[in-house]
Design a protein around this motif. Structure first.
Motif, PDB file in Angstrom:
ATOM      1  N   ALA A 134      -0.872  20.698  -8.969  1.00 38.88           N
ATOM      2  CA  ALA A 134      -0.141  21.538  -9.912  1.00 38.88           C
ATOM      3  C   ALA A 134       1.185  20.896 -10.289  1.00 38.88           C
ATOM      4  CB  ALA A 134       0.083  22.917  -9.307  1.00 38.88           C
ATOM      5  N   LYS A 135       1.865  20.326  -9.294  1.00 37.68           N
ATOM      6  CA  LYS A 135       3.147  19.664  -9.557  1.00 37.68           C
ATOM      7  C   LYS A 135       2.976  18.503 -10.522  1.00 37.68           C
ATOM      8  CE  LYS A 135       6.950  17.281  -7.223  1.00 37.68           C
ATOM      9  NZ  LYS A 135       7.487  16.804  -5.914  1.00 37.68           N
ATOM     10  N   ASN A 136       1.942  17.692 -10.298  1.00 35.95           N
ATOM     11  CA  ASN A 136       1.684  16.552 -11.183  1.00 35.95           C
ATOM     12  C   ASN A 136       1.317  17.003 -12.593  1.00 35.95           C
ATOM     13  OD1 ASN A 136       2.178  14.727  -9.135  1.00 35.95           O
ATOM     14  ND2 ASN A 136       0.025  14.592  -8.515  1.00 35.95           N
ATOM     15  N   LEU A 137       0.523  18.065 -12.665  1.00 38.21           N
ATOM     16  CA  LEU A 137       0.106  18.556 -13.975  1.00 38.21           C
ATOM     17  C   LEU A 137       1.292  19.137 -14.740  1.00 38.21           C
ATOM     18  CD1 LEU A 137      -2.125  18.984 -15.993  1.00 38.21           C
ATOM     19  CD2 LEU A 137      -2.764  21.098 -14.807  1.00 38.21           C
ATOM     20  N   VAL A 138       2.175  19.853 -14.041  1.00 40.51           N
ATOM     21  CA  VAL A 138       3.374  20.396 -14.683  1.00 40.51           C
ATOM     22  C   VAL A 138       4.217  19.265 -15.261  1.00 40.51           C
ATOM     23  CG1 VAL A 138       5.590  21.517 -14.258  1.00 40.51           C
ATOM     24  CG2 VAL A 138       3.500  22.555 -13.392  1.00 40.51           C
ATOM     25  N   SER A 139       4.403  18.194 -14.506  1.00 44.76           N
ATOM     26  CA  SER A 139       5.183  17.050 -14.994  1.00 44.76           C
ATOM     27  C   SER A 139       4.531  16.442 -16.223  1.00 44.76           C
ATOM     28  CB  SER A 139       5.308  15.994 -13.894  1.00 44.76           C
ATOM     29  OG  SER A 139       6.098  16.469 -12.827  1.00 44.76           O
ATOM     30  N   GLU A 140       3.198  16.329 -16.195  1.00 44.60           N
ATOM     31  CA  GLU A 140       2.487  15.763 -17.340  1.00 44.60           C
ATOM     32  C   GLU A 140       2.659  16.633 -18.579  1.00 44.60           C
ATOM     33  OE1 GLU A 140      -2.055  14.420 -18.512  1.00 44.60           O
ATOM     34  OE2 GLU A 140      -1.484  14.631 -16.401  1.00 44.60           O
ATOM     35  N   VAL A 141       2.568  17.934 -18.387  1.00 40.13           N
ATOM     36  CA  VAL A 141       2.741  18.868 -19.499  1.00 40.13           C
ATOM     37  C   VAL A 141       4.165  18.775 -20.043  1.00 40.13           C
ATOM     38  CG1 VAL A 141       2.825  21.310 -20.146  1.00 40.13           C
ATOM     39  CG2 VAL A 141       0.958  20.468 -18.722  1.00 40.13           C
ATOM     40  N   LEU A 185      -4.447  25.066 -21.317  1.00 42.89           N
ATOM     41  CA  LEU A 185      -3.861  23.892 -21.962  1.00 42.89           C
ATOM     42  C   LEU A 185      -4.768  23.341 -23.043  1.00 42.89           C
ATOM     43  CD1 LEU A 185      -2.393  22.076 -18.824  1.00 42.89           C
ATOM     44  CD2 LEU A 185      -1.096  23.154 -20.662  1.00 42.89           C
ATOM     45  N   GLU A 186      -6.069  23.375 -22.796  1.00 40.82           N
ATOM     46  CA  GLU A 186      -7.018  22.913 -23.805  1.00 40.82           C
ATOM     47  C   GLU A 186      -6.984  23.796 -25.050  1.00 40.82           C
ATOM     48  OE1 GLU A 186      -8.627  20.114 -23.755  1.00 40.82           O
ATOM     49  OE2 GLU A 186      -7.785  19.641 -21.794  1.00 40.82           O
ATOM     50  N   LYS A 187      -6.546  25.031 -24.883  1.00 44.54           N
ATOM     51  CA  LYS A 187      -6.417  25.961 -26.010  1.00 44.54           C
ATOM     52  C   LYS A 187      -4.997  25.934 -26.602  1.00 44.54           C
ATOM     53  CE  LYS A 187      -9.797  29.158 -23.976  1.00 44.54           C
ATOM     54  NZ  LYS A 187      -9.988  30.500 -23.378  1.00 44.54           N
ATOM     55  N   ASN A 188      -4.175  24.992 -26.120  1.00 46.61           N
ATOM     56  CA  ASN A 188      -2.789  24.838 -26.582  1.00 46.61           C
ATOM     57  C   ASN A 188      -1.899  26.029 -26.238  1.00 46.61           C
ATOM     58  OD1 ASN A 188      -3.166  22.247 -27.761  1.00 46.61           O
ATOM     59  ND2 ASN A 188      -4.150  23.223 -29.516  1.00 46.61           N
ATOM     60  N   ASP A 189      -2.282  26.785 -25.220  1.00 43.35           N
ATOM     61  CA  ASP A 189      -1.438  27.893 -24.754  1.00 43.35           C
ATOM     62  C   ASP A 189      -0.580  27.373 -23.604  1.00 43.35           C
ATOM     63  OD1 ASP A 189      -0.261  30.264 -24.132  1.00 43.35           O
ATOM     64  OD2 ASP A 189      -2.108  31.387 -23.795  1.00 43.35           O
ATOM     65  N   THR A 190       0.366  26.517 -23.947  1.00 43.06           N
ATOM     66  CA  THR A 190       1.145  25.806 -22.934  1.00 43.06           C
ATOM     67  C   THR A 190       2.017  26.743 -22.105  1.00 43.06           C
ATOM     68  OG1 THR A 190       1.204  23.869 -24.384  1.00 43.06           O
ATOM     69  CG2 THR A 190       2.778  23.925 -22.568  1.00 43.06           C
ATOM     70  N   ALA A 191       2.656  27.696 -22.756  1.00 48.34           N
ATOM     71  CA  ALA A 191       3.585  28.586 -22.049  1.00 48.34           C
ATOM     72  C   ALA A 191       2.871  29.381 -20.960  1.00 48.34           C
ATOM     73  CB  ALA A 191       4.262  29.529 -23.038  1.00 48.34           C
TER      74      ALA A 191
END
Length: 264
Positions: free
Chosen positions: A67-74, A38-44
């Protein structure tokens, strides 16, 4: 893009578990890797790794929650970015629409864009190429002949100084090869739908400053020099078509994210 650090919570949870390579430790490593992506902007790619944690480590309670919380944030961040892109596209479309008028008759499923220089009043009694576009971004070209005798034309070639592009053939009797007559006048209209213009529109748009000619190909040949406003109409319509398709795709993506996040 900044994301909440969940590692502290994980470490606290792991202290309650037995020593050794547990699911929590393995899931934590995968979560860390996803954050680095994510820090490298490779979201997919990051989302694929996060989505795999429940399947690979179903007992890693702390990691699953993180992981669930992070997915929602993303997903919320992605939604906001796509909404901003959509707003920018709508502004761009407003500018691209200026050379067109919109029409929708009882026979049209979608609103049609008619270029101001290719209205029926301006074009009914001449031989020319016409561009057709609807609100979905679907676009096609037609060759329109007006004269005293039949050409029986089935294709169109546009050319200049050794460079050319040619449509596919639309045979006589095909619904997209239409003809009519009144008194001494003959009209023929061949529509090159579903990509059957074979790159002719792109050729015109890419060579708009050249003295392009066109030949109607049939039992008889008929030559015209493309008018500057007809070339411009093709270029304008292609630009609007591409932007409308981008908008429609973005709207679908935004709707899917809103559904996932339970946003009405």
């Amino acid at each position: 893009m900044k994301f909440t650090i969940y590692i502290t919570v994980l470490v606290a949870g792991i202290l309650f578990l037995a020593c050794g390579p547990t699911d929590e430790e393995k899931a934590s490593a995968k979560l860390n890797f996803a954050q680095s992506l994510l820090e490298k902007n490779d979201t997919a790619t990051a989302l694929r790794h996060l989505d795999s944690i429940p399947r690979l480590y179903p007992k890693a309670v702390y990691a699953l929650n993180a992981a669930k919380n992070l997915v929602s944030e993303v997903q919320f961040d992605l939604l906001h970015r796509k909404e901003a892109q959509l707003d920018s596209l709508k502004v761009k479309i407003e500018a691209l629409e200026k050379p067109f008028r919109k029409e929708k008759t009882e026979f049209d499923r979608y609103t049609q864009y008619i270029h101001n220089r290719q209205t029926f009043q301006r074009a009914w009694d001449r031989s020319y190429i016409q561009v057709h576009l609807d609100e979905q971004g679907e676009i096609y070209l037609s060759s329109n002949y007006h004269g005293e005798k039949w050409l029986d034309h089935t294709a169109l070639r546009v050319y200049d100084q050794g460079d050319d592009a040619k449509t596919e053939e639309i045979p006589i009797g095909d619904p997209n090869n239409h003809r009519s007559d009144f008194m001494e006048a003959k009209w023929e209209k061949v529509s090159y739908r579903n990509g059957k213009d074979n790159g002719v529109m792109e050729f015109i748009a890419n060579h708009i400053d050249r003295n392009l000619k066109a030949v109607f190909l049939g039992n008889e040949y008929y030559y015209i020099i493309l008018e500057s406003y007809d070339k411009q109409a093709v270029k304008d319509a292609l630009a609007l078509s591409k932007t409308l398709k981008q908008k429609n795709a973005l709207e679908a993506e935004v709707a899917a994210l809103q559904k996932t996040l339970n946003i009405n």
